[in-house]
Scaffold this active site. Structure first.
Site, short mmCIF file in Angstrom:
data_model
loop_
_atom_site.label_atom_id
_atom_site.label_comp_id
_atom_site.label_asym_id
_atom_site.label_seq_id
_atom_site.Cartn_x
_atom_site.Cartn_y
_atom_site.Cartn_z
N HIS A 112 7.29 -6.45 8.49
CA HIS A 112 6.87 -5.16 9.07
C HIS A 112 6.95 -5.27 10.59
O HIS A 112 7.50 -4.42 11.27
CB HIS A 112 5.45 -4.85 8.61
CG HIS A 112 4.79 -3.75 9.38
ND1 HIS A 112 5.24 -2.46 9.36
CD2 HIS A 112 3.70 -3.78 10.21
CE1 HIS A 112 4.45 -1.71 10.15
NE2 HIS A 112 3.53 -2.49 10.67
N ARG A 122 13.80 -2.83 4.55
CA ARG A 122 13.39 -3.56 5.75
C ARG A 122 13.70 -5.03 5.51
O ARG A 122 13.02 -5.68 4.73
CB ARG A 122 11.89 -3.33 5.92
CG ARG A 122 11.31 -3.74 7.23
CD ARG A 122 9.80 -3.66 7.16
NE ARG A 122 9.26 -4.83 6.50
CZ ARG A 122 8.12 -4.87 5.81
NH1 ARG A 122 7.40 -3.79 5.67
NH2 ARG A 122 7.70 -5.99 5.26
N TYR A 166 4.86 -11.78 0.27
CA TYR A 166 4.60 -10.66 -0.63
C TYR A 166 5.86 -10.07 -1.26
O TYR A 166 5.78 -9.13 -2.02
CB TYR A 166 3.79 -9.56 0.07
CG TYR A 166 4.36 -9.07 1.39
CD1 TYR A 166 5.35 -8.09 1.42
CD2 TYR A 166 3.91 -9.58 2.61
CE1 TYR A 166 5.86 -7.63 2.61
CE2 TYR A 166 4.43 -9.13 3.82
CZ TYR A 166 5.40 -8.16 3.82
OH TYR A 166 5.92 -7.71 5.00
#
Lengths: 359, 324
Positions: free
Chosen positions: A258, A254, A267
């Site tokens: 998200h 990805r 992160y």
């Protein structure tokens, strides 16, 4: 891991012949279309014109390659990042845009946040935001098709995070027990919002589960559209011919957050993102097509212009469209509204007129 | 007419509807070879074969989840959850999936399925075979909640639920499976959802109940009659849709309301019944609304008969309402 095209866009000489040229162009056309749509929709969200967006950027090959393996009679049970399935199978782009805006012309009547599309014509089932719940639906639909004597195959998409959900366990188990004509397609993009796949499971590869459920499993390079297409085609044919389910783990990444609601730089290691940038599924396919003389700057520019023009028209229409009427709040709870719902609709209408009276 | 008990009536409805409509399929834990732990599905496998009647792995979310998929694809699944107490692993599939499919797809996809579950106490089953948690489902938009109390209604309401275009939670009072006996129409019998049944007319107090509490209320009513108090008993039969008109009409006649349910009191469906009457019929009330219910404790084993409403407890509430 099954791979056909390497990162330089070169075909593995040991692999069977590539699909026909028209199909190769079709794959790339859709991957580029989807990336263009994502870019534009992300931009609209950043401008505050839509509330939310979940991009698939980086995962185009997994979706396009797998969807292209389905027949028109087959059903798709999507997770968040499979909207190309709806578009490739006939849902107009305008539906996508109206859905993201939640307008009166949205076929789901403004009832869901963006990215929750629905298209019966495309056999693309309206999804919830709950993770993994669609996987048992796909198994049930596949069982139903067999009960009715039809050769439909159901395609269940899920992310790596979904594999931790009990519903996905139940679905894989049922699929194995009943040998349901279903393809269980996991897009392992490495991250479930902020949690890496290493924290979803102590197993080193998600595909290992297939064996435990008594079905074949395939691990494929998810950024290689040709490999994804090939393994999915095999799984679909197996299901259709009575050979039962297949679990596919497509390893991809990805590239963005998200959704628009999180910041992946908080992160993820930037080096990891950079490494995956080099494995871009579009770049790989474009190099392959260019080397064969099947694509060039001219085709690229023409396609981008066409998609942007279609987006412009759809966005303009959505921004001009009214919001759904108050009555639509009460429709479709049941086939026929209960007396209580009718009473509450009257109450809501009254509340509206009182507000109106006060200007 | 045949005289059947309630579980035979459920079985009769399943046979009748499966013969009528080949889209109807029945599945769950132990439903096929064994014919169900209570025998409600006995004989179905033999007549309809394993494509339409099958045992499932032990997984409630899987049972309900595949049911949703089958309904989407055009079948009429009837899923059995062995005891209502075990339904919770499938709760998400019920409240977020089955119940919301029509709405979230703008009416494009629908989920006509029935989830049958034996519920309620009175069988010495302890907490995990006795609960009565209909309020969870009645609180969920998109679900219908149906609870018969007689064999005829078990057949007619189950048939209506199977034919209904929306998902129905069909709760079977297991305490009445064998004890409730009555005349049941043969062949097709459909009792429309959303209509209460006036069990007994009376002018002084209305008792509202459903499922296994209906016969308890009937016994209280008989007892009250010996004291000169005429009690009306209303069996709601379906909580959603709710026959509010019948409820208000009865309270308008009697001026007193006692709601009786097995479930714990707080936020039980009796609270909804009470609120509706307070909102729309308070001018008829001559006494406070009373609730006779299970207590706000887990369902007990040894003290089951202290937990469950009894005719004596209901009668106390009736007397209170009359004396107020």
């Amino acid at each position: 891991m099954v791979r056909v095209l390497d990162e330089r866009g070169e075909l593995d000489p040991a692999s069977p012949p590539a699909p026909p040229d028209s199909e190769l162009r079709y794959f790339y056309l859709w991957m580029l279309t989807v990336r263009t749509i994502d870019g534009r929709m992300m931009h609209l969200q950043r401008q505050g014109r839509i509330a939310f967006y979940g991009p698939i950027t980086g995962q185009e090959a997994t979706v396009v390659g797998s969807v292209a393996a389905l027949g028109p009679q087959d059903w798709v049970f999507p997770a968040l990042r499979e909207y190309p399935a709806a578009l490739m199978r006939g849902m107009p782009l305008s539906h996508l845009v109206h859905q993201c805006y939640g307008t009166a012309l949205d076929v789901v009547r403004g009832r869901q946040m963006p990215c929750h599309y629905s298209s019966p014509a495309a056999h693309y089932v309206a999804m919830s935001s709950c993770i993994g719940t669609q996987v048992p639906h796909a198994v049930g639909a596949a069982m139903a098709a067999r009960i009715r004597g039809e050769d439909t195959v159901a395609m269940a998409y899920m992310g790596d995070g979904a594999t931790s959900e009990p519903d996905v366990h139940a679905a894989l188990n049922f699929a194995g027990v009943y040998r349901a004509p279903v393809v269980l397609f996991c897009q392992n993009n490495g991250w479930a919002i902020t949690v890496p796949v290493e924290r979803q499971t102590a197993a080193s590869r998600l595909v290992e589960r297939a064996e435990a459920y008594g079905m074949p499993g395939v691990r494929v390079d998810g950024n290689d559209v040709l490999a994804v297409h090939r393994v999915t085609l095999q799984a679909v044919e197996r299901a259709r011919s009575g050979g039962g389910p297949t679990f596919i783990e497509a390893v991809t990444y990805r590239m963005l957050g998200h959704t628009t609601s999180d910041d992946p730089s908080r992160y993820r290691d930037p080096a990891e993102v950079e490494a995956w940038r080099g494995r871009d599924p579009l770049l790989r396919m474009r190099r392959f097509l260019e080397a064969r003389g099947l694509w060039g700057d001219e085709e690229e520019a023409a396609l981008l212009a066409r998609v942007q023009a279609a987006l412009n028209a759809a966005i303009e229409a959505a921004e001009a469209a009214p919001r759904p009427p108050l009555e639509s709040l009460f429709d479709d709870v049941y086939a026929e509204p209960t007396p209580e719902l009718e009473r509450q609709l009257a109450e809501a209408r009254g509340a509206g007129s009182r507000e109106g009276a006060h200007g | 007419m045949a005289t059947l008990n309630l579980l035979q009536a459920v079985n009769d409805a399943l046979f009748t509807e499966m013969r009528r409509d080949e889209r109807v399929v029945v599945f769950g834990e132990d439903v096929a070879r064994a014919g169900g732990v209570f025998r409600t599905t006995d004989g179905l496998l033999k007549e309809f074969g394993e494509a339409r009647v099958f045992d499932t792995p032990l997984a409630e979310s899987g049972i309900i989840g595949i049911g949703v998929g089958m309904a989407l694809y055009g079948l009429r699944p009837v899923a059995e959850i062995q005891f209502l107490d075990f339904i919770y692993p499938g709760f998400d599939q019920i409240v977020n999936e089955a119940a919301k499919m029509r709405y979230r797809s703008g009416g494009q996809f629908t989920c006509p399925m029935v989830i049958r579950a034996p519920y309620g106490g009175g069988i010495r089953g302890g907490h995990y075979h006795s609960q009565s948690t209909e309020a969870y489902f009645a609180h969920t938009s998109g679900l219908k909640v149906v609870i018969p109390s007689t064999p005829a209604d078990a057949k007619g309401l189950l048939a209506a639920s199977i034919r209904d275009p929306d998902p129905v939670i069909f709760l079977e009072p297991k305490h009445l499976y064998r004890s409730a006996r009555g005349e049941v129409p043969e062949g097709e019998h459909v009792e429309p959802l959303g209509r209460a049944r006036l069990v007994r007319r009376g002018e002084h107090v209305t008792l509202v109940a459903w499922g296994a509490m209906v016969p308890v209320c009937e016994r209280s009513a008989e007892e009250a009659a010996t004291e000169g108090v005429q009690v009306e008993v209303l069996d709601l039969r379906s909580l959603v849709p709710l026959d509010v008109d019948a409820l208000l009409a009865s309270v308008a006649r009697t001026g007193r309301l006692v709601v009786v349910h097995e479930a714990a009191r707080t936020a039980g469906f009796g609270a909804e019944v009470s609120a509706l009457v307070a909102e729309r019929a308070i001018e008829y009330l001559e006494a406070p609304i009373y609730r006779v219910t299970g207590y706000d404790t887990p369902f007990p084993f040894a003290l089951e008969n202290d937990y469950l409403p009894t005719p004596a407890r209901v009668l106390d509430a009736v007397r209170q309402a009359v004396r107020y």
